[in-house]
Design an enzyme around this catalytic site. Structure first.
Site, mmCIF file in Angstrom:
data_model
loop_
_atom_site.group_PDB
_atom_site.id
_atom_site.type_symbol
_atom_site.label_atom_id
_atom_site.label_comp_id
_atom_site.label_asym_id
_atom_site.label_seq_id
_atom_site.Cartn_x
_atom_site.Cartn_y
_atom_site.Cartn_z
ATOM 1 N N CYS A 40 50.589 33.408 36.280
ATOM 2 C CA CYS A 40 51.308 34.218 35.448
ATOM 3 C C CYS A 40 52.200 35.493 35.858
ATOM 4 O O CYS A 40 53.283 35.976 35.427
ATOM 5 C CB CYS A 40 50.525 34.888 34.306
ATOM 6 S SG CYS A 40 49.225 36.266 34.785
ATOM 7 N N HIS A 92 29.206 34.191 44.494
ATOM 8 C CA HIS A 92 28.781 33.225 43.124
ATOM 9 C C HIS A 92 29.027 31.796 43.375
ATOM 10 O O HIS A 92 28.750 31.210 42.365
ATOM 11 C CB HIS A 92 29.678 33.948 42.058
ATOM 12 C CG HIS A 92 29.525 35.264 41.815
ATOM 13 N ND1 HIS A 92 28.265 35.897 41.657
ATOM 14 C CD2 HIS A 92 30.098 36.464 41.620
ATOM 15 C CE1 HIS A 92 28.162 37.217 41.300
ATOM 16 N NE2 HIS A 92 29.522 37.500 41.343
ATOM 17 N N HIS A 140 44.426 41.057 36.363
ATOM 18 C CA HIS A 140 43.655 40.327 37.044
ATOM 19 C C HIS A 140 42.750 41.121 38.095
ATOM 20 O O HIS A 140 43.266 41.673 39.143
ATOM 21 C CB HIS A 140 43.857 39.195 37.840
ATOM 22 C CG HIS A 140 44.369 38.060 36.832
ATOM 23 N ND1 HIS A 140 43.933 37.368 35.959
ATOM 24 C CD2 HIS A 140 45.859 37.946 36.555
ATOM 25 C CE1 HIS A 140 44.592 36.530 35.271
ATOM 26 N NE2 HIS A 140 45.894 36.900 35.279
ATOM 27 N N CYS A 150 47.486 34.477 40.279
ATOM 28 C CA CYS A 150 47.475 33.655 38.922
ATOM 29 C C CYS A 150 49.116 33.606 38.861
ATOM 30 O O CYS A 150 50.139 34.256 39.156
ATOM 31 C CB CYS A 150 47.261 34.663 37.829
ATOM 32 S SG CYS A 150 47.230 33.628 36.191
ATOM 33 N N CYS A 209 46.497 34.939 29.762
ATOM 34 C CA CYS A 209 47.718 35.409 30.272
ATOM 35 C C CYS A 209 48.892 34.474 30.333
ATOM 36 O O CYS A 209 49.940 34.546 30.716
ATOM 37 C CB CYS A 209 47.620 36.141 31.560
ATOM 38 S SG CYS A 209 46.938 35.008 32.768
#
Length: 584
Positions: A172, A300, A178, A170, A248
């Site tokens: 951030c 997924h 995470h 990420c 975030c």
């Protein structure tokens, strides 16, 4: 060219003499050995003026013009000579630099060989063949040994890993908030190295999947958006990225799936390509089995939707490529991630040549992603080839070794044996291992165990009895570092054939809870019409491991006794003479 004769004036208008004899202004004969006068092609003889002693002012002007041209000519020659000298000096310097570099390479190679190591440069041509090399035109021959042939991989367990997948983070910069972060694969790889398992395996090089490979499962728009630099696609109005701002401060494709515009696409394609490379080496017999330490996960990811930390379905793409390129007939995909693999189910829902079998927490659709009900059995020709071992009942009590063992013994192994796959692929998520909080799993499956228990090591050993051992595990979920490291160690040890740590006697004697028994019964009731190996109403569903083993032993003894009795009756009937009929 530097000895051209320049014109000069004379009294009688004749050409100047070069013999130096005779009276001044007289033509005079040429001296022996002298050449006739040679004039520069650009010079013209100045016209002689009429009258005047010895040419007068015009003769002086012609002389000055000739001398100026000669000086200009000599200056040009000096410039040309300087250029030639500079070129020669530069060429000599280049040759010396090239020879110094070759000498350094030879010294380095000699030091490496002295240390007992081997070195080769397979990515470069020998210097003697490089036409652009300054030394190629020199008189010094260059001898470079040919590269050593690539060693054939050992027929053992294969591992694939690439640190570039760690760059998917990420923006951030805070990895603690995470669950799916770079430390997952880094910790697993370090554990395999610390335990010596990595040295027992054959490590292969991964690669980035091509866009064509990604499109075997995903749509073209999905591949272009998440498989290439999104900056190129922002000008395309037909592809609208659905990015959101995370709490975030970073960017994501949904509320929990982060997106790094610089590194995410490369990491996702590298994960897919690494799994494909390992699967193909196992399927073609180069490796015995394999374990892929990759991220981001994939099960997924649907045809046009990323979700659940997933962008591309690595296992599904590998299975599809096995069908297309190697004509593999039957493929078994086992998904033991605690979350249902909705993307894999979607990819093969109507395919009878791919059996998808998932063990996951379902809770009547109240656990992410909400799919994976027992009655989702496939469609069209694929009916019966989608098996969802969906556990329902929440976490009171939660599922563990006894429950997973019962499911394997009653559902997974019987159907898998009846299907008889050619290759087994495992979406190996470890978030069912004890240590994950309820939102991420909540189950208590152990990581390490042997043939007498139901942890991941045992599950791996059970699958190795299928497809002549051609089994490949690809990392999916799992976010507790200790848990996923223990589980990965157990799985790789099982693949290598090493002995695994046993569970306690109490665990072996534990029976599955009633919620698990009800869930297993529902799956058997649904799929018994498609698979003859499933037994409805079997009283053995609620047995512990030891009870099931004793039951198997008694059943085997009964079958053996019945077989022996049948053989004895046959021998007795052959030895007894037939009664003769009375004559009429």
């Amino acid at each position: 060219r530097l000895n051209h004769t320049l014109p000069s004036s004379s009294d009688d208008g004749q050409s100047p003499r070069r013999d130096g004899g005779g009276a001044q202004g007289a033509p005079g004969p040429l001296s022996p050995g002298r050449r006739p006068p040679v004039w520069d092609q650009h010079q013209t003889r100045a016209p002689r003026p009429s009258g005047g002693p010895r040419g007068g002012h015009a003769a002086g002007t012609a002389f000055q013009t000739g001398m100026g041209r000669r000086k200009e000519y000599e200056s040009n020659c000096q410039e040309i000579s300087c250029d030639i000298v500079c070129v020669c000096v530069c060429k000599q310097q280049a040759i010396l630099l090239e020879q110094q570099r070759i000498h350094q390479l030879r010294n380095y190679q000699a030091s490496i060989e002295a240390a007992g190591l081997s070195i080769s440069f397979p990515g470069h041509r020998p210097l003697s063949r490089a036409q652009s090399s300054p030394a190629s035109a020199s008189s010094f021959p260059i001898s470079v040994p040919p590269p050593e042939p690539q060693a054939k991989p050992r027929f053992t367990t294969g591992l694939v890993y690439d640190s570039l997948m760690q760059k998917h983070q990420c923006m951030c910069g805070n990895t603690h908030i995470h669950p799916e972060h770079a430390g997952r694969i880094q910790s697993i790889w370090s554990r395999l190295q610390e335990t010596g398992l990595r040295g027992q395996c054959e490590c292969i090089r991964g690669r980035k999947a091509t866009l064509e490979e990604l499109q075997t499962v995903h749509s073209e728009a999905h591949v272009l958006l998440y498989g290439t630099n999104p900056l190129r696609q922002k000008l395309d109005c037909s592809v609208t990225p659905m990015f959101v701002r995370l709490p975030c401060g970073g960017v994501g494709v949904d509320s929990d799936t982060i997106w790094n515009e610089v590194h995410s696409s490369s990491a996702a394609r590298l994960a897919v390509g690494s799994v494909v490379e390992l699967v193909f080496k196992v399927a073609t017999g180069e490796l015995k089995n394999g374990f892929a330490v990759v991220r981001p996960p994939g099960h997924h990811a649907e045809e046009s939707t990323p979700m659940g930390f997933c962008y591309f379905n690595s296992v599904a793409i590998a299975a599809r490529l096995l069908q297309q390129r190697l004509n593999v007939n039957k493929i078994l995909i086992v998904d033991w991630d605690v979350h249902h693999g909705n993307g894999t189910q979607q990819a093969f829902y109507d395919d009878p040549n791919v059996l998808y079998l998932s063990l996951h927490r379902y809770d009547d659709g109240n656990f992410f992603p909400g799919s994976g009900a027992p009655d989702e059995v496939g469609s069209g020709p694929g009916v019966g080839f989608n098996v969802n071992m969906a556990f329902t009942g929440g976490l009171e009590p939660s599922m563990g070794d006894a429950e997973y063992l019962a499911a394997f013994r009653s559902v997974v192994i019987p159907i898998a044996n009846e299907f008889s796959p050619d290759v087994v692929l495992v979406s190996s998520g470890f978030d069912a291992v004890e240590g994950h909080p309820p939102p991420l799993g909540g189950y208590n499956l152990s990581a390490k165990c042997t043939l007498s228990c139901s942890g991941f090591g045992y599950l791996t050993r059970q699958l190795m009895t299928l497809a002549e051992g051609r089994v490949v595990l690809a990392l999916e979920g799992g976010h507790d570092l200790t848990a996923i490291c223990d589980a990965s160690e157990a799985c790789v040890s099982a693949l290598l054939g090493n002995p695994l740590e046993p569970l306690s006697q109490a665990t072996l004697e534990q029976r599955p809870n009633q919620n698990a028994v009800c869930s297993i019964e529902k799956v058997i009731e649904t799929h018994s019409k498609y698979w003859r190996s499933l037994q409805r109403g079997s009283p053995r569903l609620g047995l512990s491991v030891l009870e099931a083993q004793r039951g198997d032993s008694e059943e085997a003894e009964t079958v053996s006794a019945m077989a022996s009795l049948s053989v004895a009756n046959k021998q007795r009937s052959e030895e007894e003479p037939m009664e003769e009929e009375a004559p009429l």
